[in-house]
Write a protein that holds these residues in place. Structure first.
Motif, PDB file in Angstrom:
ATOM      1  N   VAL A  63       0.817  -1.185  -0.044  1.00  0.00           N
ATOM      2  CA  VAL A  63       0.160  -0.179  -0.106  1.00  0.00           C
ATOM      3  C   VAL A  63       0.796   1.197   0.025  1.00  0.00           C
ATOM      4  CG1 VAL A  63      -1.520   1.365   1.377  1.00  0.00           C
ATOM      5  CG2 VAL A  63      -1.939  -1.198   1.053  1.00  0.00           C
ATOM      6  N   THR A  64       1.902   1.275   0.910  1.00  0.00           N
ATOM      7  CA  THR A  64       2.684   2.539   0.766  1.00  0.00           C
ATOM      8  C   THR A  64       3.498   2.620  -0.363  1.00  0.00           C
ATOM      9  OG1 THR A  64       3.471   1.986   3.184  1.00  0.00           O
ATOM     10  CG2 THR A  64       4.975   3.365   1.804  1.00  0.00           C
ATOM     11  N   ALA A  65       3.848   1.446  -1.032  1.00  0.00           N
ATOM     12  CA  ALA A  65       4.531   1.509  -2.578  1.00  0.00           C
ATOM     13  C   ALA A  65       3.656   2.256  -3.604  1.00  0.00           C
ATOM     14  CB  ALA A  65       5.039   0.333  -3.044  1.00  0.00           C
ATOM     15  N   VAL A  66       2.164   2.091  -3.539  1.00  0.00           N
ATOM     16  CA  VAL A  66       1.206   2.396  -4.184  1.00  0.00           C
ATOM     17  C   VAL A  66       0.936   3.765  -4.115  1.00  0.00           C
ATOM     18  CG1 VAL A  66      -1.241   2.145  -5.183  1.00  0.00           C
ATOM     19  CG2 VAL A  66       0.128   0.167  -4.916  1.00  0.00           C
ATOM     20  N   LEU A  67       0.918   4.303  -3.015  1.00  0.00           N
ATOM     21  CA  LEU A  67       0.642   5.821  -2.578  1.00  0.00           C
ATOM     22  C   LEU A  67       1.760   6.429  -3.047  1.00  0.00           C
ATOM     23  CD1 LEU A  67      -0.247   5.418   1.338  1.00  0.00           C
ATOM     24  CD2 LEU A  67      -1.835   6.010  -0.678  1.00  0.00           C
ATOM     25  N   LEU A  68       3.006   6.118  -3.029  1.00  0.00           N
ATOM     26  CA  LEU A  68       4.142   6.704  -3.638  1.00  0.00           C
ATOM     27  C   LEU A  68       4.126   6.852  -5.240  1.00  0.00           C
ATOM     28  CD1 LEU A  68       7.026   5.641  -1.224  1.00  0.00           C
ATOM     29  CD2 LEU A  68       6.222   7.806  -1.505  1.00  0.00           C
ATOM     30  N   GLU A  69       3.650   5.785  -5.761  1.00  0.00           N
ATOM     31  CA  GLU A  69       3.446   5.598  -7.198  1.00  0.00           C
ATOM     32  C   GLU A  69       2.440   6.613  -7.685  1.00  0.00           C
ATOM     33  OE1 GLU A  69       2.806   1.580  -8.180  1.00  0.00           O
ATOM     34  OE2 GLU A  69       4.543   0.966  -7.174  1.00  0.00           O
ATOM     35  N   LEU A  70       1.209   6.677  -7.005  1.00  0.00           N
ATOM     36  CA  LEU A  70       0.202   7.485  -7.318  1.00  0.00           C
ATOM     37  C   LEU A  70       0.545   8.801  -7.327  1.00  0.00           C
ATOM     38  CD1 LEU A  70      -3.014   5.262  -6.108  1.00  0.00           C
ATOM     39  CD2 LEU A  70      -1.979   5.382  -8.474  1.00  0.00           C
ATOM     40  N   ALA A  71       1.463   9.448  -6.508  1.00  0.00           N
ATOM     41  CA  ALA A  71       1.660  10.497  -6.265  1.00  0.00           C
ATOM     42  C   ALA A  71       2.571  11.040  -7.767  1.00  0.00           C
ATOM     43  CB  ALA A  71       2.507  10.892  -5.052  1.00  0.00           C
ATOM     44  N   GLU A  72       3.216  10.165  -8.163  1.00  0.00           N
ATOM     45  CA  GLU A  72       3.661  10.802  -9.373  1.00  0.00           C
ATOM     46  C   GLU A  72       2.730  10.782 -10.612  1.00  0.00           C
ATOM     47  OE1 GLU A  72       6.654  11.526 -12.582  1.00  0.00           O
ATOM     48  OE2 GLU A  72       4.934  10.112 -12.554  1.00  0.00           O
ATOM     49  N   PRO A  73       2.460  12.011 -11.279  1.00  0.00           N
ATOM     50  CA  PRO A  73       1.670  12.073 -12.349  1.00  0.00           C
ATOM     51  C   PRO A  73       1.516  11.000 -13.466  1.00  0.00           C
ATOM     52  CG  PRO A  73       2.268  14.172 -11.490  1.00  0.00           C
ATOM     53  CD  PRO A  73       3.194  13.119 -10.905  1.00  0.00           C
ATOM     54  N   SER A  74       2.826  10.933 -13.936  1.00  0.00           N
ATOM     55  CA  SER A  74       2.670   9.844 -15.185  1.00  0.00           C
ATOM     56  C   SER A  74       2.463   8.652 -14.664  1.00  0.00           C
ATOM     57  CB  SER A  74       4.011   9.765 -15.780  1.00  0.00           C
ATOM     58  OG  SER A  74       4.128  11.266 -16.356  1.00  0.00           O
ATOM     59  N   VAL A  75       2.881   8.071 -13.563  1.00  0.00           N
ATOM     60  CA  VAL A  75       2.762   6.830 -13.064  1.00  0.00           C
ATOM     61  C   VAL A  75       1.238   6.641 -12.586  1.00  0.00           C
ATOM     62  CG1 VAL A  75       3.322   5.076 -11.267  1.00  0.00           C
ATOM     63  CG2 VAL A  75       5.178   6.506 -12.303  1.00  0.00           C
ATOM     64  N   ARG A  76       0.661   7.720 -11.992  1.00  0.00           N
ATOM     65  CA  ARG A  76      -0.696   7.672 -11.742  1.00  0.00           C
ATOM     66  C   ARG A  76      -1.476   7.325 -12.743  1.00  0.00           C
ATOM     67  NH1 ARG A  76      -0.946  12.315  -8.797  1.00  0.00           N
ATOM     68  NH2 ARG A  76      -1.599  13.419 -10.421  1.00  0.00           N
ATOM     69  N   ALA A  77      -1.445   8.076 -13.854  1.00  0.00           N
ATOM     70  CA  ALA A  77      -2.333   7.784 -14.975  1.00  0.00           C
ATOM     71  C   ALA A  77      -2.068   6.530 -15.547  1.00  0.00           C
ATOM     72  CB  ALA A  77      -1.832   8.862 -15.944  1.00  0.00           C
ATOM     73  N   GLY A  78      -0.971   6.019 -15.405  1.00  0.00           N
ATOM     74  CA  GLY A  78      -0.571   4.783 -16.005  1.00  0.00           C
ATOM     75  C   GLY A  78      -1.232   3.617 -15.406  1.00  0.00           C
TER      76      GLY A  78
END
Length: 301
Positions: A63-78
């Motif tokens: 869950v922590t990893a996904v929170l960090l990923e979703l904070a990055e706009p390009s990763v979030r969109a993907g």
């Protein structure tokens, strides 16, 4: 707390959850004991083998990893626009957990095949963010961030809630992730804790909050991942994940105030440390240990 001192409902849940998180989803059965003697991408007995064997810290770290990923706009969109997470979060978690088991414990040949399939699928993931920035899932910059946040999340969850890792252990976790990271295309993924901190610092100015972060937290807290009587525990573990999310992400509006409440960290530690003592049965970590043990036995004969 020893496992036999836990309430039977929680002990039974942990054992079932270990099977759900680390076992293959339907139609993806795999025997981690074969081929006998074949090594994994991660070294047996290394930090990764310990970290990925604990279902509580595995869930929190993911869950922590996904929170960090979703904070990055390009990763979030993907991630948000091209995955099944919103439709079926439980199955997505099982598939992700099985991929992690294969990457850490699976025989090298099978892990390489799985990663190659993921890379091919990522080749079809492209688009633009809400501000019009183009992205591609196989962009090495984005892959470096995804790989780094995964290693950080799992390792930090283990460190905070299961057993303290020394600085050398933190470094080892990032170093052990290098073979799989390179196969995914993350050629610049950090190989040490210092390199992770440098990447976080360099990426921080571009990290941002969004409604997606709030949606993700809501799904993780309410989806039928655990049985209804244990949904309180699911929410607790999600808060534990927020608690260890580093700045500046932890202070984003969607995460502010969503961490652990007073006294809850101790509860999470009890659960995570008890989970570390539960028998692994015939789960991937135990199967893999038998597979590589055959190679050591042959070398001694």
């Amino acid at each position: 707390m020893m496992p036999n001192m836990m309430p039977k409902s929680i002990r039974a849940w942990m054992q079932a959850w270990m099977r759900d998180l680390t076992g293959p989803p339907s139609g993806m059965a795999f025997d981690f004991t074969q081929p006998a003697g074949e090594p994994a991408l991660a070294p047996p007995g290394g930090v990764s083998w310990r970290v990925f064997g604990n279902p509580v810290s595995l869930f929190i770290g993911g869950v922590t990893a996904v929170l960090l990923e979703l904070a990055e706009p390009s990763v979030r969109a993907g991630v948000w626009d091209h995955s099944s997470f919103r439709r079926d979060p439980a199955m997505r978690l099982r598939r992700t957990g099985f991929a992690a088991m294969m990457t850490v414990y699976g025989p090298r040949s099978a892990a390489e095949q799985l990663i190659a399939r993921v890379v091919r699928l990522h080749g079809q993931v492209a688009g633009t963010t809400t501000d019009g920035t183009p992205y591609h899932a196989n962009d090495p910059r984005l892959l470096d961030w995804v790989q780094a946040t995964a290693t950080f999340g799992f390792t930090q969850a283990y460190h905070r809630y299961v057993r303290t890792l020394p600085a050398a252990g933190m470094d080892a976790a990032f170093a052990e992730a290098q073979p799989s990271a390179r196969l995914y295309g993350a050629t610049g993924a950090p190989a040490s804790w210092v390199a992770w901190e440098e990447l976080l610092s360099a990426t921080a100015p571009g990290l941002a909050g969004s409604e997606t972060l709030a949606d993700f937290l809501h799904i993780m807290a309410t989806a039928a991942i655990l049985p209804a009587p244990l949904r309180w525990l699911q929410r607790l573990l999600v808060r534990a994940a927020v608690q260890i999310t580093p700045e500046p992400v932890r202070s984003l509006p969607q995460l502010r105030g969503q961490g652990l409440r007073p006294g809850e960290a101790a509860v999470v530690r009890i659960l995570a440390r008890a989970a570390a003592l539960l028998p692994l049965g015939d789960l991937p970590p135990a199967q893999a240990a038998r597979r590589v043990a055959g190679s050591r036995d042959a070398s001694r004969s």
